[in-house]
Write an enzyme that holds these catalytic residues in place. Structure first.
Site, PDB file in Angstrom:
ATOM      1  N   SER A 190       0.799  -1.222   0.000  1.00 46.77           N
ATOM      2  CA  SER A 190       0.000   0.000   0.000  1.00 46.77           C
ATOM      3  C   SER A 190       0.831   1.272   0.000  1.00 46.77           C
ATOM      4  O   SER A 190       0.384   2.294  -0.506  1.00 46.77           O
ATOM      5  CB  SER A 190      -0.935   0.003   1.203  1.00 46.77           C
ATOM      6  OG  SER A 190      -0.194  -0.097   2.404  1.00 46.77           O
ATOM      7  N   HIS A 218      -5.372  -3.923  -2.018  1.00 51.03           N
ATOM      8  CA  HIS A 218      -5.081  -2.845  -2.974  1.00 51.03           C
ATOM      9  C   HIS A 218      -4.955  -3.402  -4.395  1.00 51.03           C
ATOM     10  O   HIS A 218      -4.200  -2.868  -5.210  1.00 51.03           O
ATOM     11  CB  HIS A 218      -3.798  -2.107  -2.576  1.00 51.03           C
ATOM     12  CG  HIS A 218      -3.989  -1.200  -1.398  1.00 51.03           C
ATOM     13  ND1 HIS A 218      -4.454   0.081  -1.507  1.00 51.03           N
ATOM     14  CD2 HIS A 218      -3.802  -1.424  -0.080  1.00 51.03           C
ATOM     15  CE1 HIS A 218      -4.537   0.639  -0.301  1.00 51.03           C
ATOM     16  NE2 HIS A 218      -4.141  -0.264   0.582  1.00 51.03           N
ATOM     17  N   LYS A 249     -12.427  -0.587  -0.486  1.00 57.39           N
ATOM     18  CA  LYS A 249     -11.595   0.212  -1.388  1.00 57.39           C
ATOM     19  C   LYS A 249     -12.221   0.212  -2.788  1.00 57.39           C
ATOM     20  O   LYS A 249     -13.204   0.916  -2.992  1.00 57.39           O
ATOM     21  CB  LYS A 249     -10.163  -0.331  -1.384  1.00 57.39           C
ATOM     22  CG  LYS A 249      -9.480  -0.133  -0.016  1.00 57.39           C
ATOM     23  CD  LYS A 249      -8.037  -0.564   0.003  1.00 57.39           C
ATOM     24  CE  LYS A 249      -7.316  -0.062   1.242  1.00 57.39           C
ATOM     25  NZ  LYS A 249      -7.774  -0.655   2.512  1.00 57.39           N
TER      26      LYS A 249
END
Lengths: 415, 83
Positions: A190, A218, A249
């Protein structure tokens, strides 16, 4: 009164210490839905200003997508607001199992279990299937939630140098006496935006009889040709034994996470993982929103393709302008500034230019590795990024850092 | 002995990029400064046991005992002496 003035004083001193070290985190108030453009009140009390958002994990631009919002509204009407229960008492609706099945199909795994967040998934997964006879060998830069989860587990621990296959191999050799060897890594890291070499890791896992665990928070939704994640990118679909990822996310950005993988591991999580057993179930509107997201992503790769195009443009633009950019392919593009104060100054000047970014420095990243982490979204478009790039150049010129390498920046500003 | 342990810490924990930046001597804090992560103490313990032909009980392999090369060397010497 139990909260005595002496104790209050201790707490106040601790807060003062955090401020003195420059580590105090201020929250900024956003007066709009999450998007490529947001209205930010900063500093506190100022009139909100519209800025380009380059620091959200809203990679696919689905956080405020009309179809996702409609699906959530619809579930609110049909399945209610909340369930007031953990999963195994009266908190599992038909849509929870639908979402678990949809995630398994999307990730190419045997089964999936939902958690309130990926932080909770990582906190609970290790102790659910590993004990003192086993070893966890983790990359040294894994996410903090994995570190916490490993601490809660009784397995022996070891680490390998970041993304270093040779070092991992040495560690696997060392631990051949254990019952289970579990290699643990993030898919995309990240803070640096680089990827774990999963092809090499899976080859080692086969050779040394190890399981592989990847946190793909991610990556899920946009890394790989059809967005399945880092395992698709490296051609190892079906070979990752345990994947954890988030719905917070790219996949709508609301809340929720999961463990996905070998069905026995998932079943053990359902029986033993404490954050699963002792937390409330996911709220129906969030479940339905995530189902809609997976539906959108399974039907088209347009969003991840656009994100890829935006990422290429942004990486090339910053590099050609003369910034030091961490190399990689992910939409996490760190602009290296090394000096903590410089990272704060550049972020503030960019805000004045209408660009919202955050400077990261120790202890979020290692000492002397301060940076501005920019993150792209499929919601951005090229003309918007061109303007943002001009702002970056103006601020870069103001500080005299364009064209300087690490040595040059450190000479000028210090570590 | 301190030089051998220092060399091990360098090759095991520092990347080539870091080596010139991180000052490392016998009294540099290792775990509390983040140079050595506490999860990999098992490897460090195993290295010492093999290299010096000793056995370090888990209770002695604490984060404090492993926090500087000097304290690690003292721990090893104690176990060599007791052997």
């Amino acid at each position: 009164m139990a909260y005595s003035s002496a104790i209050r004083e201790i707490h106040s001193l601790q807060l003062a210490e955090i401020r003195d070290q420059g580590l105090y985190k201020e929250e900024r108030y956003i007066h709009s839905p999450q998007s490529a453009n947001i209205r930010v009140e900063y500093p506190s009390g100022a009139t909100p200003k519209t800025v380009v958002n380059l620091c959200a994990n809203n990679y696919l631009g689905l956080s405020s997508h009309p179809d996702v919002i409609r699906a959530a509204h619809d579930a609110l009407d049909r399945r209610g607001y909340g369930l007031s229960s953990v999963r195994f008492i009266c908190g599992t609706q038909d849509i929870h199992r639908e979402l678990e099945a949809a995630l398994s199909r999307f990730l190419g795994t045997e089964d999936t279990i939902l958690f309130p967040s990926c932080m909770d998934a990582n906190a609970g997964v290790f102790e659910a299937f590993l004990g003192p006879e086993d070893v966890i060998i983790s990359d040294r830069l894994v996410h903090a939630s994995i570190v916490d989860g490993i601490r809660l587990c009784k397995a022996v621990t070891d680490t390998y140098k970041h993304a270093n296959i040779e070092h991992l191999e040495q560690k696997l050799e060392e631990h051949q006496d254990k019952r289970t060897r579990l290699i643990v890594t993030d898919g995309v890291f990240s803070m640096d935006g680089d990827m774990a070499p999963l092809d090499g890791i899976c080859a080692l896992a086969d050779r040394y009889d190890a399981m592989v665990f990847v946190d793909d928070s991610h990556a899920t939704g946009f890394i790989g040709k059809t967005g399945r994640g880092t395992h698709e990118h490296f051609g190892v679909l079906g070979r990752i034994d345990v994947i954890t990822t988030t719905l917070g996310k790219a996949l709508g950005g609301a809340a929720g996470g999961c463990v996905s993988g070998r069905k026995e591991v998932i079943e053990l999580c359902r029986q033993r993982a404490r954050p699963y057993l002792f937390s409330n179930t996911m709220a129906p509107p969030l479940v339905a929103g995530a189902l809609k997201v997976l539906d959108i992503l399974s039907g088209s790769t347009a969003r991840r393709d656009k994100l890829e195009e935006n990422t290429r443009f942004w990486r090339r633009g910053l590099t050609e302008a003369g910034f030091v950019v961490k190399q990689g392919e992910s939409p996490i593009v760190p602009v290296m500034l090394y000096n903590a104060k410089l990272s704060q100054d550049v972020a503030r000047d960019l805000f004045d230019e209408g660009i919202y970014v955050i400077g990261f420095f120790f202890p979020v990243v290692p000492q002397s590795q301060a940076r501005i982490r920019t993150q792209l979204s499929a919601d951005h478009d090229i003309p918007q990024l061109e303007k943002a790039l001009e702002s970056f150049k103006r601020v870069g010129r103001k500080h005299g850092i364009l064209g300087l390498d690490k040595k040059g920046i450190v000479e000028k500003f210090g570590m | 002995m301190e030089d051998v342990i220092l060399e091990y810490i360098r090759s095991e924990y520092l990347d080539e990029d870091d080596e010139e930046e991180v000052e490392l001597d016998a009294n540099t804090p290792l775990i509390s400064s983040g140079i050595v992560d506490s999860f990999s103490m098992v490897s460090l313990k195993r290295f010492l046991e093999k290299k010096y032909d000793i056995s370090i009980p888990d209770a002695d392999a604490s984060a404090e005992a492993f926090d500087t090369v000097a304290s690690i060397a003292r721990l090893v010497q104690r176990h060599q002496g007791g052997a």
